[in-house]
Scaffold this active site. Structure first.
Site, short mmCIF file in Angstrom:
data_model
loop_
_atom_site.label_atom_id
_atom_site.label_comp_id
_atom_site.label_asym_id
_atom_site.label_seq_id
_atom_site.Cartn_x
_atom_site.Cartn_y
_atom_site.Cartn_z
N ARG A 121 -24.79 -7.99 -7.07
CA ARG A 121 -24.40 -8.00 -8.63
C ARG A 121 -25.29 -9.22 -9.28
O ARG A 121 -24.66 -9.42 -10.40
CB ARG A 121 -22.87 -8.25 -8.68
CG ARG A 121 -22.28 -7.12 -8.09
CD ARG A 121 -20.94 -6.89 -8.24
NE ARG A 121 -19.93 -6.01 -7.91
CZ ARG A 121 -19.61 -5.74 -6.64
NH1 ARG A 121 -19.64 -6.80 -5.97
NH2 ARG A 121 -18.83 -4.71 -6.35
N LYS B 189 -34.37 -6.77 -20.50
CA LYS B 189 -34.17 -5.44 -20.11
C LYS B 189 -34.88 -5.04 -18.80
O LYS B 189 -36.08 -5.57 -18.53
CB LYS B 189 -34.89 -4.49 -21.09
CG LYS B 189 -34.06 -4.24 -22.40
CD LYS B 189 -34.85 -3.30 -23.47
CE LYS B 189 -33.94 -3.06 -24.32
NZ LYS B 189 -34.56 -1.84 -25.21
N GLU C 58 -48.07 -3.36 -28.66
CA GLU C 58 -46.58 -3.87 -29.12
C GLU C 58 -46.81 -5.30 -29.78
O GLU C 58 -46.05 -5.55 -30.64
CB GLU C 58 -46.31 -4.33 -27.54
CG GLU C 58 -45.78 -3.17 -26.70
CD GLU C 58 -44.64 -2.60 -27.24
OE1 GLU C 58 -43.97 -2.62 -28.36
OE2 GLU C 58 -43.96 -1.48 -26.42
N LYS D 230 -39.81 -10.85 -30.86
CA LYS D 230 -38.87 -10.57 -29.91
C LYS D 230 -37.89 -11.65 -29.43
O LYS D 230 -36.46 -11.16 -29.51
CB LYS D 230 -39.80 -10.04 -28.67
CG LYS D 230 -38.84 -9.06 -27.69
CD LYS D 230 -39.35 -8.36 -26.75
CE LYS D 230 -38.57 -7.48 -26.15
NZ LYS D 230 -39.10 -6.75 -24.90
N GLU E 92 -28.87 -4.45 -27.26
CA GLU E 92 -29.08 -3.41 -28.06
C GLU E 92 -28.10 -2.58 -28.97
O GLU E 92 -27.79 -1.30 -28.96
CB GLU E 92 -29.93 -2.47 -27.30
CG GLU E 92 -31.01 -1.53 -28.16
CD GLU E 92 -31.85 -0.81 -27.45
OE1 GLU E 92 -33.15 -0.95 -27.59
OE2 GLU E 92 -31.45 -0.11 -26.57
N ARG F 286 -31.59 -4.91 -32.34
CA ARG F 286 -32.38 -4.97 -31.29
C ARG F 286 -33.09 -3.59 -31.45
O ARG F 286 -34.20 -3.41 -30.77
CB ARG F 286 -32.05 -5.23 -29.75
CG ARG F 286 -33.14 -5.22 -28.70
CD ARG F 286 -32.67 -5.92 -27.53
NE ARG F 286 -33.75 -5.82 -26.47
CZ ARG F 286 -33.43 -6.48 -25.22
NH1 ARG F 286 -32.50 -7.33 -25.22
NH2 ARG F 286 -34.28 -6.42 -24.43
N ASN G 160 -38.00 -0.86 -30.88
CA ASN G 160 -38.54 0.42 -30.53
C ASN G 160 -39.14 1.15 -31.55
O ASN G 160 -39.51 2.51 -31.30
CB ASN G 160 -37.25 1.29 -30.04
CG ASN G 160 -36.59 0.77 -28.84
OD1 ASN G 160 -36.99 0.50 -27.96
ND2 ASN G 160 -35.15 0.70 -28.92
N HIS H 244 -41.66 4.09 -30.34
CA HIS H 244 -41.18 4.30 -28.99
C HIS H 244 -40.37 5.68 -28.68
O HIS H 244 -40.65 6.06 -27.44
CB HIS H 244 -40.39 3.09 -28.56
CG HIS H 244 -40.94 2.11 -27.94
ND1 HIS H 244 -41.69 1.38 -28.97
CD2 HIS H 244 -41.43 1.37 -26.80
CE1 HIS H 244 -42.18 0.41 -28.38
NE2 HIS H 244 -42.04 0.16 -27.01
N HIS I 153 -42.52 7.49 -25.76
CA HIS I 153 -41.97 7.68 -24.58
C HIS I 153 -41.70 9.22 -24.06
O HIS I 153 -41.93 9.75 -22.91
CB HIS I 153 -40.33 7.24 -24.55
CG HIS I 153 -40.17 5.60 -24.17
ND1 HIS I 153 -39.18 4.95 -24.40
CD2 HIS I 153 -41.24 4.61 -23.82
CE1 HIS I 153 -39.33 3.66 -24.31
NE2 HIS I 153 -40.49 3.53 -23.83
N HIS J 160 -48.75 3.06 -21.85
CA HIS J 160 -47.81 2.91 -22.49
C HIS J 160 -48.21 2.68 -23.88
O HIS J 160 -47.70 3.16 -25.01
CB HIS J 160 -46.68 1.74 -22.23
CG HIS J 160 -45.50 1.48 -23.09
ND1 HIS J 160 -44.49 2.35 -23.22
CD2 HIS J 160 -45.18 0.16 -23.82
CE1 HIS J 160 -43.66 1.79 -24.05
NE2 HIS J 160 -44.24 0.61 -24.42
#
Length: 358
Positions: A118, A140, A182, A223, A233, A237, A241, A244, A248, A260
């Site tokens: 964990r 992330k 990016e 960022k 998010e 946040r 994206n 994206h 994606h 990407h």
């Protein structure tokens, strides 16, 4: 060693940008650690060797976590192999994971660290532009499934991130340029100075040049500001994206064979077309998207799939609520907003525009 950004999200960690600083990664590993899982793809043996030697010098026993390159690393099977390795090596919560590589490696390493016991400490050493400004910063982590990209993951912060700009000299130009998508995204949504620097000196966006360190630093700092206010998010946040949602979907349709950054560049043009056709931005800002992306060699057109095929993937996007698509768009330069539930004809019109150069 120059610190350019400090991300504060409950606990603080540093994103350190400099030259010749790979060994700093070992200094971020907890003093209590007796073992470190070194996750890498084998693509940069000299870089990995320097990090390994620095860990050895600290008295930390290195366990090799060799994984496939690119998106092939981000699978449940690969994560499972690393969990098994951690178990066999009796890793405890005082030991650490160190990810050295591109965004796929740092995403995977972070997810394995987040899920083992964990949560065990981990450090990111990104080796591509894309990883430095995006994947390795912000907490992330995740893996892909057959149904989509990054659908399984966790928000989990590293102890720190070390960005050695010298490593970028090893990148093929196409990979360097793809990562700059990016950085350019950061310019459109928050820091227009980035766009000016690219326009002044496009060479710095194609390889290490006079503005490259500043471009990367500005993107990281942007960022960091966003993530420090919204780790999970919940709202703000989402602006990260930009480009994206379609990007994606294109990646998934291509079986993750498209870079990407290339997919995100196309997605930004699509988002700009949506904003323009919705009356949010003028034709000049729309044209600036195509101009800057083309200037550095990023794609601005796409005709690789019918829209209907991509809508299925977009419906699984993390910003989607129920069956309602949500897109990050601009209402002016550095003024992002959301376009919620655009009409099918608007989507089709914006998508059709990607088949042309203007």
């Amino acid at each position: 060693m120059a610190e350019l950004a400090r991300v504060r999200v409950g606990t603080a960690y540093d994103v350190v940008i400099g030259r010749g600083i790979l060994e700093a990664a070992a200094d971020l590993v907890p003093a209590t650690a007796t073992r470190a899982l070194l996750v890498h793809s084998g693509a940069l043996p000299e870089v990995v060797a320097r990090v390994r030697e620095a860990l050895d010098a600290r008295g930390v026993r290195v366990v090799e976590g060799l994984v496939p390159d690119a998106e092939a690393a981000k699978t449940l099977a690969v994560a499972g192999d690393l969990w098994s390795l951690l178990g066999r090596e009796s890793f405890t919560r005082t030991d650490a994971v160190v990810g050295v590589g591109g965004g796929t490696v740092t995403d995977l390493a972070g997810f394995v660290a987040a899920s083992w016991l964990r949560g065990v400490p981990f450090v990111n050493v990104p080796t591509t532009v894309l990883a430095m400004v995006d994947a390795a910063v912000g907490g992330k982590t995740g893996i892909n499934t057959a149904e989509g990209k990054n659908l399984v993951g966790a928000f989990y912060e590293p102890l720190g991130v070390v960005c050695d700009v010298d490593v970028l000299a090893t990148l093929p130009e196409r990979d360097f340029v793809a990562g700059m998508a990016e950085v350019i995204k950061a310019g459109f949504i928050a820091d227009p100075r980035i766009l000016e620097l690219v326009e002044e000196d496009p060479a710095s966006a194609r390889g290490v040049g006079r503005h490259t360190v500043e471009l990367i630093g500005r993107a990281v700092a942007m960022k960091a500001r966003v993530v420090s206010q919204d780790l999970r998010e919940a709202g703000l946040r989402e602006i990260l994206n930009y480009g994206h949602t379609l990007g994606h979907a294109i990646e998934q349709h291509a079986g993750y064979t498209m870079r990407h950054g290339d997919a995100v560049a196309i997605g930004m043009v699509f988002a700009a077309e949506l904003a323009h056709r919705s009356g949010l931005i003028d034709s000049a800002l729309l044209a600036r998207h195509r101009d800057i992306l083309s200037l550095v060699g990023l794609p601005t057109t796409y005709a690789g799939a019918p829209l209907d095929a991509l809508l299925v993937a977009m419906g699984r996007d993390k910003k989607t609520r129920g069956s309602t698509l949500r897109f990050v768009v601009l209402e002016d330069l550095a003024q992002p907003t959301r376009l919620v539930g655009p009409a099918p004809e608007l989507l089709q019109s914006a998508y059709d525009s990607l088949g042309t150069t203007a």
